[in-house]
Design a protein around this motif. Structure first.
Motif, PDB file in Angstrom:
ATOM      1  N   HIS A   1      27.585  44.288  27.207  1.00  0.00           N
ATOM      2  CA  HIS A   1      27.480  45.381  28.182  1.00  0.00           C
ATOM      3  C   HIS A   1      28.839  45.710  28.790  1.00  0.00           C
ATOM      4  O   HIS A   1      28.935  46.064  29.966  1.00  0.00           O
ATOM      5  N   PHE A   2      29.860  45.621  27.970  1.00  0.00           N
ATOM      6  CA  PHE A   2      31.222  45.829  28.451  1.00  0.00           C
ATOM      7  C   PHE A   2      31.416  47.230  29.021  1.00  0.00           C
ATOM      8  O   PHE A   2      32.114  47.411  30.030  1.00  0.00           O
ATOM      9  N   ASP A   3      30.778  48.221  28.429  1.00  0.00           N
ATOM     10  CA  ASP A   3      30.934  49.590  28.930  1.00  0.00           C
ATOM     11  C   ASP A   3      30.383  49.735  30.347  1.00  0.00           C
ATOM     12  O   ASP A   3      30.940  50.492  31.163  1.00  0.00           O
ATOM     13  N   GLU A   4      29.304  49.020  30.662  1.00  0.00           N
ATOM     14  CA  GLU A   4      28.758  49.061  32.022  1.00  0.00           C
ATOM     15  C   GLU A   4      29.724  48.409  33.011  1.00  0.00           C
ATOM     16  O   GLU A   4      29.879  48.883  34.147  1.00  0.00           O
ATOM     17  N   ILE A   5      30.352  47.328  32.587  1.00  0.00           N
ATOM     18  CA  ILE A   5      31.348  46.673  33.442  1.00  0.00           C
ATOM     19  C   ILE A   5      32.509  47.630  33.701  1.00  0.00           C
ATOM     20  O   ILE A   5      33.025  47.714  34.826  1.00  0.00           O
ATOM     21  N   LEU A   6      32.921  48.360  32.683  1.00  0.00           N
ATOM     22  CA  LEU A   6      34.002  49.329  32.853  1.00  0.00           C
ATOM     23  C   LEU A   6      33.631  50.405  33.856  1.00  0.00           C
ATOM     24  O   LEU A   6      34.478  50.843  34.658  1.00  0.00           O
ATOM     25  N   GLN A   7      32.391  50.839  33.857  1.00  0.00           N
ATOM     26  CA  GLN A   7      31.947  51.849  34.821  1.00  0.00           C
ATOM     27  C   GLN A   7      32.067  51.328  36.254  1.00  0.00           C
ATOM     28  O   GLN A   7      32.488  52.045  37.165  1.00  0.00           O
ATOM     29  N   ILE A   8      31.688  50.059  36.431  1.00  0.00           N
ATOM     30  CA  ILE A   8      31.801  49.447  37.760  1.00  0.00           C
ATOM     31  C   ILE A   8      33.264  49.372  38.178  1.00  0.00           C
ATOM     32  O   ILE A   8      33.641  49.741  39.300  1.00  0.00           O
ATOM     33  N   CYS A   9      34.109  48.894  37.275  1.00  0.00           N
ATOM     34  CA  CYS A   9      35.538  48.742  37.583  1.00  0.00           C
ATOM     35  C   CYS A   9      36.190  50.092  37.863  1.00  0.00           C
ATOM     36  O   CYS A   9      37.033  50.207  38.768  1.00  0.00           O
ATOM     37  N   ARG A  10      35.825  51.073  37.115  1.00  0.00           N
ATOM     38  CA  ARG A  10      36.390  52.408  37.314  1.00  0.00           C
ATOM     39  C   ARG A  10      36.006  52.971  38.685  1.00  0.00           C
ATOM     40  O   ARG A  10      36.823  53.580  39.371  1.00  0.00           O
ATOM     41  N   LYS A  11      34.773  52.746  39.095  1.00  0.00           N
ATOM     42  CA  LYS A  11      34.285  53.289  40.369  1.00  0.00           C
ATOM     43  C   LYS A  11      35.058  52.724  41.554  1.00  0.00           C
ATOM     44  O   LYS A  11      35.384  53.452  42.502  1.00  0.00           O
ATOM     45  N   TYR A  12      35.353  51.423  41.519  1.00  0.00           N
ATOM     46  CA  TYR A  12      35.993  50.765  42.666  1.00  0.00           C
ATOM     47  C   TYR A  12      37.474  50.460  42.432  1.00  0.00           C
ATOM     48  O   TYR A  12      38.146  49.961  43.327  1.00  0.00           O
ATOM     49  N   ASP A  13      37.987  50.767  41.271  1.00  0.00           N
ATOM     50  CA  ASP A  13      39.334  50.406  40.829  1.00  0.00           C
ATOM     51  C   ASP A  13      39.537  48.897  40.893  1.00  0.00           C
ATOM     52  O   ASP A  13      40.459  48.387  41.538  1.00  0.00           O
ATOM     53  N   VAL A  14      38.658  48.193  40.207  1.00  0.00           N
ATOM     54  CA  VAL A  14      38.792  46.750  40.035  1.00  0.00           C
ATOM     55  C   VAL A  14      39.565  46.503  38.747  1.00  0.00           C
ATOM     56  O   VAL A  14      39.269  47.101  37.709  1.00  0.00           O
ATOM     57  N   THR A  15      40.560  45.636  38.816  1.00  0.00           N
ATOM     58  CA  THR A  15      41.308  45.263  37.624  1.00  0.00           C
ATOM     59  C   THR A  15      40.552  44.181  36.868  1.00  0.00           C
ATOM     60  O   THR A  15      40.101  43.201  37.468  1.00  0.00           O
ATOM     61  N   LEU A  16      40.418  44.362  35.573  1.00  0.00           N
ATOM     62  CA  LEU A  16      39.779  43.354  34.731  1.00  0.00           C
ATOM     63  C   LEU A  16      40.797  42.286  34.343  1.00  0.00           C
ATOM     64  O   LEU A  16      41.850  42.590  33.790  1.00  0.00           O
ATOM     65  N   SER A  17      40.478  41.053  34.658  1.00  0.00           N
ATOM     66  CA  SER A  17      41.263  39.926  34.168  1.00  0.00           C
ATOM     67  C   SER A  17      40.448  39.325  33.029  1.00  0.00           C
ATOM     68  O   SER A  17      39.468  38.610  33.259  1.00  0.00           O
ATOM     69  N   LEU A  18      40.812  39.680  31.810  1.00  0.00           N
ATOM     70  CA  LEU A  18      40.007  39.277  30.654  1.00  0.00           C
ATOM     71  C   LEU A  18      40.181  37.780  30.413  1.00  0.00           C
ATOM     72  O   LEU A  18      41.253  37.305  30.051  1.00  0.00           O
ATOM     73  N   GLY A  19      39.104  37.036  30.655  1.00  0.00           N
ATOM     74  CA  GLY A  19      39.161  35.583  30.758  1.00  0.00           C
ATOM     75  C   GLY A  19      39.375  34.869  29.441  1.00  0.00           C
ATOM     76  O   GLY A  19      38.891  35.296  28.389  1.00  0.00           O
ATOM     77  N   ASP A  20      40.075  33.755  29.527  1.00  0.00           N
ATOM     78  CA  ASP A  20      40.381  32.942  28.348  1.00  0.00           C
ATOM     79  C   ASP A  20      39.420  31.749  28.304  1.00  0.00           C
ATOM     80  O   ASP A  20      39.800  30.629  28.623  1.00  0.00           O
ATOM     81  N   ALA A  21      38.195  32.020  27.897  1.00  0.00           N
ATOM     82  CA  ALA A  21      37.196  30.954  27.791  1.00  0.00           C
ATOM     83  C   ALA A  21      37.657  29.854  26.845  1.00  0.00           C
ATOM     84  O   ALA A  21      37.311  28.688  27.024  1.00  0.00           O
ATOM     85  N   CYS A  22      38.426  30.222  25.845  1.00  0.00           N
ATOM     86  CA  CYS A  22      38.874  29.257  24.834  1.00  0.00           C
ATOM     87  C   CYS A  22      40.321  28.824  25.039  1.00  0.00           C
ATOM     88  O   CYS A  22      41.008  28.453  24.079  1.00  0.00           O
ATOM     89  N   ARG A  23      40.788  28.859  26.279  1.00  0.00           N
ATOM     90  CA  ARG A  23      42.146  28.366  26.505  1.00  0.00           C
ATOM     91  C   ARG A  23      42.192  26.876  26.152  1.00  0.00           C
ATOM     92  O   ARG A  23      41.218  26.145  26.363  1.00  0.00           O
ATOM     93  N   PRO A  24      43.297  26.421  25.613  1.00  0.00           N
ATOM     94  CA  PRO A  24      43.387  25.006  25.225  1.00  0.00           C
ATOM     95  C   PRO A  24      43.408  24.091  26.439  1.00  0.00           C
ATOM     96  O   PRO A  24      44.108  24.348  27.418  1.00  0.00           O
ATOM     97  N   GLY A  25      42.648  23.003  26.366  1.00  0.00           N
ATOM     98  CA  GLY A  25      42.587  22.047  27.455  1.00  0.00           C
ATOM     99  C   GLY A  25      43.414  20.800  27.210  1.00  0.00           C
ATOM    100  O   GLY A  25      43.392  19.869  28.007  1.00  0.00           O
ATOM    101  N   CYS A  26      44.143  20.783  26.099  1.00  0.00           N
ATOM    102  CA  CYS A  26      45.050  19.679  25.805  1.00  0.00           C
ATOM    103  C   CYS A  26      46.062  20.170  24.780  1.00  0.00           C
ATOM    104  O   CYS A  26      45.873  21.219  24.152  1.00  0.00           O
TER     105      CYS A  26
END
Length: 435
Positions: free
Chosen positions: A207-232
């Motif tokens: 539902h990324f397009d819906e998230i974009l609509q929310i961000c656009r309405k309030y001018d929220v910056t998306l910090s695209l998360g690194d779920a797979c960032r290395p932990g070691c």
């Protein structure tokens, strides 16, 4: 002319008050800044509902900014103490506060931050959903996940970490390519578990397009998360990390099509020799969007000192293009940081950011160092304290070992090279033992 977001304004050639403020702070050409924002290479996270914010720009050509993670947990739930940390962090120069609260009335704390704190405010909606709904993880619906994003936007949050890169395809890559430490991102582990239990696609991806609509309405910056960032160190630059980064690059383009500002979150643990290459990979795959890194921590064996391991990696990352450093405290991997941990983490991150700004030639960065060097040459202790990154500590250290003579320190005394060179060059006689 009307505009919806800072990016939308930039693309229309509108110089917003936020852009003007950032250009003034950075001593940066306003037209050039506007062009960077229009291209997605610089951002000004600034929710329309965060009234008291002092805007800051984030981008590789601007000063390196730092973020401070705070928030209550089940084991440490003192909201007043967390607010003390907030005020302390802002006083010490942190440009952003990220609320990672995972217990209690999270909205009350979040709204207090957005009404009182002048720094940029970030959150991770995934954490809050688990707290807010008070039900088993697998029973949270896709719509409920999105409702939390909407709530945070309405509350005034300037940027949100959205773990949308770990879709079914990325999750499959992770399961096929075993890791030593698996997924160490809290948000990443939560959404991975939800996908495994429900069999559904990541709702933030679906539902990324819906998230974009929310961000656009309030001018929220998306910090695209690194779920797979290395932990070691062993997991650095592996298939899971790169697969997710490719997905984030695709989502970046989709966000820009809706005039939504974006930054990309980057690696956690990484050997020194891989950092520069990772910055280049991110810049290429994610089209120059600002890079937000946790550390990177350059060794796994220093619990209690990870503010140092992160500062080493952060300086190298920022020198090679990272724009935003997430601080790491001595408490990393061990506990929720206390007030002193927060201070130690901020100072370490600020040192890393400033060192990187000097290396990449940010306008005015070296001036501070040159002023300090001039004060040292003159043995002007008060000016040295004033210019110090941590004036209180510098002043306290000198006071705790007061020298016999005011124009020296307790280490060198009359052997002080600066003092003796000043004298001999002024034509005076230097008698070290007789003084």
């Amino acid at each position: 002319m009307d505009y919806t977001t800072q990016m939308d304004a930039a693309r229309k050639g509108i110089y917003t008050e936020q852009m003007k403020e950032v250009a003034r702070k950075e001593k940066f050409d306003l037209e050039k800044l506007c062009g960077l924002i229009a291209a997605g290479k610089a951002i000004i996270p600034c929710n329309k509902n965060h009234r008291g914010i002092r805007p800051n720009g984030i981008g590789a050509m601007l000063k390196t900014k730092i973020n401070v993670n705070l928030g209550v947990s089940r084991d440490c739930k003192d909201l007043d103490l967390e607010m003390q940390k907030v005020y302390s962090a802002v006083d010490m120069g942190a440009e952003a506060i990220m609320d990672l609260s995972s217990f209690g009335d999270t909205q009350k704390f979040r709204r207090k931050l957005c009404s009182e704190c002048p720094a940029m405010i970030g959150t991770v909606p995934i954490y809050d959903a688990v707290v807010y709904y008070h039900k088993p993880l697998k029973e949270i619906t896709s719509e409920e996940w999105l409702d939390i994003v909407r709530m945070h936007a309405e509350d005034g949050v300037d940027f949100m970490t959205i773990h949308c890169g770990i879709n079914k395809e990325t999750a499959g890559k992770f399961k096929r390519n075993k890791r030593l430490t698996n997924i160490v991102s809290r948000g990443g582990s939560i959404i991975f578990a939800w996908m495994e239990m429900t069999g559904e696609e990541n709702p933030f991806y679906a539902h990324f397009d819906e998230i974009l609509q929310i961000c656009r309405k309030y001018d929220v910056t998306l910090s695209l998360g690194d779920a797979c960032r290395p932990g070691c160190l062993m997991d650095a630059t592996d298939a899971s990390q790169i697969e997710e980064l490719i997905t984030l690059g695709e989502l970046t383009k989709r966000a820009w099509e809706q005039d939504v500002q974006v930054m990309i979150e980057g690696p956690g643990h990484m050997p020194l020799d891989q950092i520069a290459a990772n910055m280049k990979i991110q810049e290429t795959i994610c089209h120059g969007a600002p890079f937000y890194v946790l550390g990177p921590l350059v060794t796994d064996v220093a619990p209690g000192y990870d503010h140092i391991t992160a500062a080493i990696g952060g300086a190298i990352a920022a020198m090679n293009g990272a724009a935003f450093l997430c601080y790491v405290t001595p408490a990393e991997h061990l506990r929720l940081p206390d007030l002193n941990d927060v201070k130690e983490g901020i100072i370490a991150s600020r040192i890393a950011a400033h060192a990187a700004d000097i290396a990449k030639g940010i306008k005015g960065a070296r001036d501070w160092d040159d002023q300090m060097s001039t004060a040292r040459k003159k043995l002007d202790w008060e000016q040295m304290f004033t210019l110090a990154m941590d004036p209180e500590k510098a002043r306290r250290y000198r006071a705790e070992a007061a020298p016999e003579k005011e124009d020296t320190c307790s280490m060198c005394g009359n052997f002080c090279a600066v003092k003796n060179m000043n004298r001999i060059l002024d034509g005076e006689i230097v008698n070290i033992y007789d003084e």
